[in-house]
Design a protein around this motif. Structure first.
Motif, PDB file in Angstrom:
ATOM      1  N   LYS A  74       2.007  -1.302  -3.569  1.00 36.02           N
ATOM      2  CA  LYS A  74       1.751  -2.356  -4.557  1.00 36.02           C
ATOM      3  C   LYS A  74       0.475  -3.115  -4.205  1.00 36.02           C
ATOM      4  N   PHE A  75       0.270  -3.325  -2.907  1.00 32.77           N
ATOM      5  CA  PHE A  75      -0.931  -4.008  -2.449  1.00 32.77           C
ATOM      6  C   PHE A  75      -2.183  -3.231  -2.854  1.00 32.77           C
ATOM      7  N   ILE A  76      -2.194  -1.919  -2.598  1.00 35.07           N
ATOM      8  CA  ILE A  76      -3.358  -1.088  -2.908  1.00 35.07           C
ATOM      9  C   ILE A  76      -3.599  -1.016  -4.410  1.00 35.07           C
ATOM     10  N   ILE A  77      -2.528  -0.820  -5.171  1.00 32.12           N
ATOM     11  CA  ILE A  77      -2.660  -0.762  -6.625  1.00 32.12           C
ATOM     12  C   ILE A  77      -3.185  -2.099  -7.154  1.00 32.12           C
ATOM     13  N   GLY A  78      -2.666  -3.171  -6.602  1.00 32.17           N
ATOM     14  CA  GLY A  78      -3.091  -4.495  -7.031  1.00 32.17           C
ATOM     15  C   GLY A  78      -4.542  -4.798  -6.732  1.00 32.17           C
ATOM     16  N   GLU A  79      -5.088  -4.123  -5.709  1.00 30.94           N
ATOM     17  CA  GLU A  79      -6.486  -4.329  -5.352  1.00 30.94           C
ATOM     18  C   GLU A  79      -7.435  -3.492  -6.208  1.00 30.94           C
ATOM     19  N   GLY A  80      -6.878  -2.691  -7.110  1.00 34.42           N
ATOM     20  CA  GLY A  80      -7.714  -1.909  -8.017  1.00 34.42           C
ATOM     21  C   GLY A  80      -8.346  -0.684  -7.390  1.00 34.42           C
ATOM     22  N   VAL A  81      -7.797  -0.231  -6.274  1.00 34.52           N
ATOM     23  CA  VAL A  81      -8.316   0.969  -5.609  1.00 34.52           C
ATOM     24  C   VAL A  81      -7.961   2.190  -6.449  1.00 34.52           C
ATOM     25  N   ARG A  82      -8.862   3.176  -6.516  1.00 34.14           N
ATOM     26  CA  ARG A  82      -8.633   4.355  -7.355  1.00 34.14           C
ATOM     27  C   ARG A  82      -8.397   5.638  -6.562  1.00 34.14           C
ATOM     28  N   PHE A  83      -8.757   5.622  -5.268  1.00 29.53           N
ATOM     29  CA  PHE A  83      -8.591   6.826  -4.444  1.00 29.53           C
ATOM     30  C   PHE A  83      -7.902   6.459  -3.153  1.00 29.53           C
ATOM     31  N   VAL A  84      -6.866   7.232  -2.778  1.00 33.57           N
ATOM     32  CA  VAL A  84      -6.097   6.974  -1.561  1.00 33.57           C
ATOM     33  C   VAL A  84      -5.887   8.276  -0.810  1.00 33.57           C
ATOM     34  N   THR A  85      -6.061   8.218   0.512  1.00 31.78           N
ATOM     35  CA  THR A  85      -5.590   9.304   1.365  1.00 31.78           C
ATOM     36  C   THR A  85      -4.374   8.789   2.113  1.00 31.78           C
ATOM     37  N   THR A  86      -3.356   9.629   2.208  1.00 32.65           N
ATOM     38  CA  THR A  86      -2.173   9.290   2.994  1.00 32.65           C
ATOM     39  C   THR A  86      -2.129  10.220   4.194  1.00 32.65           C
ATOM     40  N   SER A  87      -1.564   9.725   5.282  1.00 28.36           N
ATOM     41  CA  SER A  87      -1.563  10.505   6.520  1.00 28.36           C
ATOM     42  C   SER A  87      -0.419  10.054   7.426  1.00 28.36           C
ATOM     43  N   PRO A 140       4.332  13.150   2.784  1.00 26.24           N
ATOM     44  CA  PRO A 140       3.516  12.953   1.575  1.00 26.24           C
ATOM     45  C   PRO A 140       4.332  12.517   0.371  1.00 26.24           C
ATOM     46  N   ASN A 141       5.640  12.753   0.400  1.00 23.18           N
ATOM     47  CA  ASN A 141       6.488  12.351  -0.713  1.00 23.18           C
ATOM     48  C   ASN A 141       6.700  10.842  -0.777  1.00 23.18           C
ATOM     49  N   ARG A 142       6.461  10.154   0.326  1.00 27.01           N
ATOM     50  CA  ARG A 142       6.824   8.742   0.415  1.00 27.01           C
ATOM     51  C   ARG A 142       6.098   7.882  -0.617  1.00 27.01           C
ATOM     52  N   PHE A 143       4.800   8.100  -0.790  1.00 23.35           N
ATOM     53  CA  PHE A 143       4.016   7.237  -1.671  1.00 23.35           C
ATOM     54  C   PHE A 143       3.337   7.963  -2.822  1.00 23.35           C
ATOM     55  N   CYS A 144       3.292   9.286  -2.767  1.00 22.35           N
ATOM     56  CA  CYS A 144       2.479  10.033  -3.724  1.00 22.35           C
ATOM     57  C   CYS A 144       2.874   9.750  -5.164  1.00 22.35           C
ATOM     58  N   GLY A 145       4.158   9.802  -5.458  1.00 15.57           N
ATOM     59  CA  GLY A 145       4.607   9.623  -6.827  1.00 15.57           C
ATOM     60  C   GLY A 145       4.238   8.264  -7.390  1.00 15.57           C
ATOM     61  N   GLU A 146       4.454   7.211  -6.602  1.00 13.09           N
ATOM     62  CA  GLU A 146       4.160   5.853  -7.066  1.00 13.09           C
ATOM     63  C   GLU A 146       2.664   5.648  -7.268  1.00 13.09           C
ATOM     64  N   LEU A 147       1.865   6.185  -6.355  1.00 16.52           N
ATOM     65  CA  LEU A 147       0.418   6.050  -6.469  1.00 16.52           C
ATOM     66  C   LEU A 147      -0.108   6.787  -7.696  1.00 16.52           C
ATOM     67  N   LYS A 148       0.364   8.015  -7.888  1.00 13.70           N
ATOM     68  CA  LYS A 148      -0.112   8.800  -9.021  1.00 13.70           C
ATOM     69  C   LYS A 148       0.374   8.216 -10.353  1.00 13.70           C
ATOM     70  N   ALA A 149       1.567   7.660 -10.344  1.00 21.26           N
ATOM     71  CA  ALA A 149       2.079   7.035 -11.568  1.00 21.26           C
ATOM     72  C   ALA A 149       1.215   5.859 -11.992  1.00 21.26           C
ATOM     73  N   ALA A 150       0.548   5.239 -11.004  1.00 18.67           N
ATOM     74  CA  ALA A 150      -0.350   4.110 -11.292  1.00 18.67           C
ATOM     75  C   ALA A 150      -1.764   4.585 -11.612  1.00 18.67           C
TER      76      ALA A 150
END
Length: 308
Positions: free
Chosen positions: A83-96, A100-110
């Motif tokens: 929510k923090f990243i989405i709220g900051e208007g970021v458009r590209f994220v790498t997860t590590s 990968p299932n933990r955040f991918c769906g929520e990030l892509k949905a946004a």
């Protein structure tokens, strides 16, 4: 770079991404990379999310170019990080460093573009099943936190390319136009620079660390904690890391309790100076723009000179 699909996807001019190194990958360095045509990445592995919020705000002052944020899941346990990243208007994220299932769906949905960092084929398959847009394929010769069963980029890149047509960023052993050309031949669409960026002029780390990279030989890194608790990692050889290599202790992460004394205080024995084997090829501290300019020029020269 014309015709490069990752450049088109991310809106950048050069297929070069800066690694998301804790405390280092902040606005000073990341904005220099973005302004030079690559993609700067802001870290979150330090866990200092209030500071990170400020760094993202600084990025918008320092550059009007695209940039991204990394989520190192093993080190950032804040349930509101997405929510923090989405709220900051970021458009590209790498997860590590996690599932990968933990955040991918929520990030892509946004509407964000999501790449996951993978150290082996199994990790790549899992990330692809999670629905990521691309992969950062990280060879064991790179610096930082690693999988204990490391695989070199020369083996891993074509292996992962054989099972997907999605964009791949090559990490580990990447440094120059020649390594970019090799990575592209092995299936990559871009390269990620870590150690080269630590030693860059705009890197915020102490000169002692930069000078140690410049002085290092290709054999002057150690692979630590291959069989211990916590992650394995590759670092510069110092008295401390040589001792840890020969006499592994308990939790390797305890060695980062005084990390800032090394990072910004210059005490090379206070903690662990993460570094890849390419330290042995770095012979000077250079501005980010000069580094990227040289990479692109050498890449063009190398490709033009290859036998048909």
């Amino acid at each position: 770079m014309k015709g490069n699909r990752l450049c088109a996807m991310l809106g950048i001019d050069r297929p070069i991404i800066q690694a998301p190194m804790g405390w280092i990958a902040r606005s000073q360095l990341a904005s220099a990379v973005s302004n030079a045509g690559g993609l700067g990445i802001i870290e979150t592995s330090s866990g200092e999310l209030d500071a990170i919020r400020g760094e993202i705000a600084k990025m918008r002052q320092l550059t009007d170019k695209p940039f991204g944020v990394n989520v190192a899941q093993a080190f950032v346990r804040d349930p509101d990080i997405v929510k923090f990243i989405i709220g900051e208007g970021v458009r590209f994220v790498t997860t590590s460093a996690g599932d990968p299932n933990r955040f991918c769906g929520e990030l892509k949905a946004a509407g964000l573009t999501v790449f996951h960092v993978v150290p082996n084929l199994a990790g790549a398959l899992k990330a692809l099943e999670a629905g990521v847009d691309g992969l950062v394929v990280e060879g064991g010769e790179g610096g930082g936190f690693k999988n204990g069963r490391d695989v070199s980029s020369f083996v891993l890149l074509p292996l992962v390319r054989s099972i997907t047509d999605k964009p791949i960023v090559a990490a580990g052993g990447m440094l120059c136009g020649r390594t970019m050309a090799a990575a592209f031949a092995l299936g990559a669409d871009a390269i990620q620079l870590g150690t080269r960026m630590v030693s860059a002029e705009e890197s915020p780390v102490h000169a002692n660390w930069k000078n140690a990279i410049v002085a290092a030989r290709e054999t002057d890194t150690v692979f630590l904690n291959r069989h211990g608790r916590g992650p394995a990692l590759r670092a510069l050889r110092t008295e401390k890391t040589t001792r840890l290599e020969l006499e592994p202790g308990g939790n390797i992460m305890a060695e980062f309790g005084h990390a800032l004394d090394l990072y910004f205080g210059g005490d090379m024995e206070a903690s662990i100076a993460l570094s890849g084997q390419v330290a042995g090829r770095i012979d000077s501290v250079r501005p980010v723009k000069a580094i990227l300019d040289e990479i692109m020029a050498e890449y063009a020269e190398v490709v033009a000179g290859l036998p048909r």
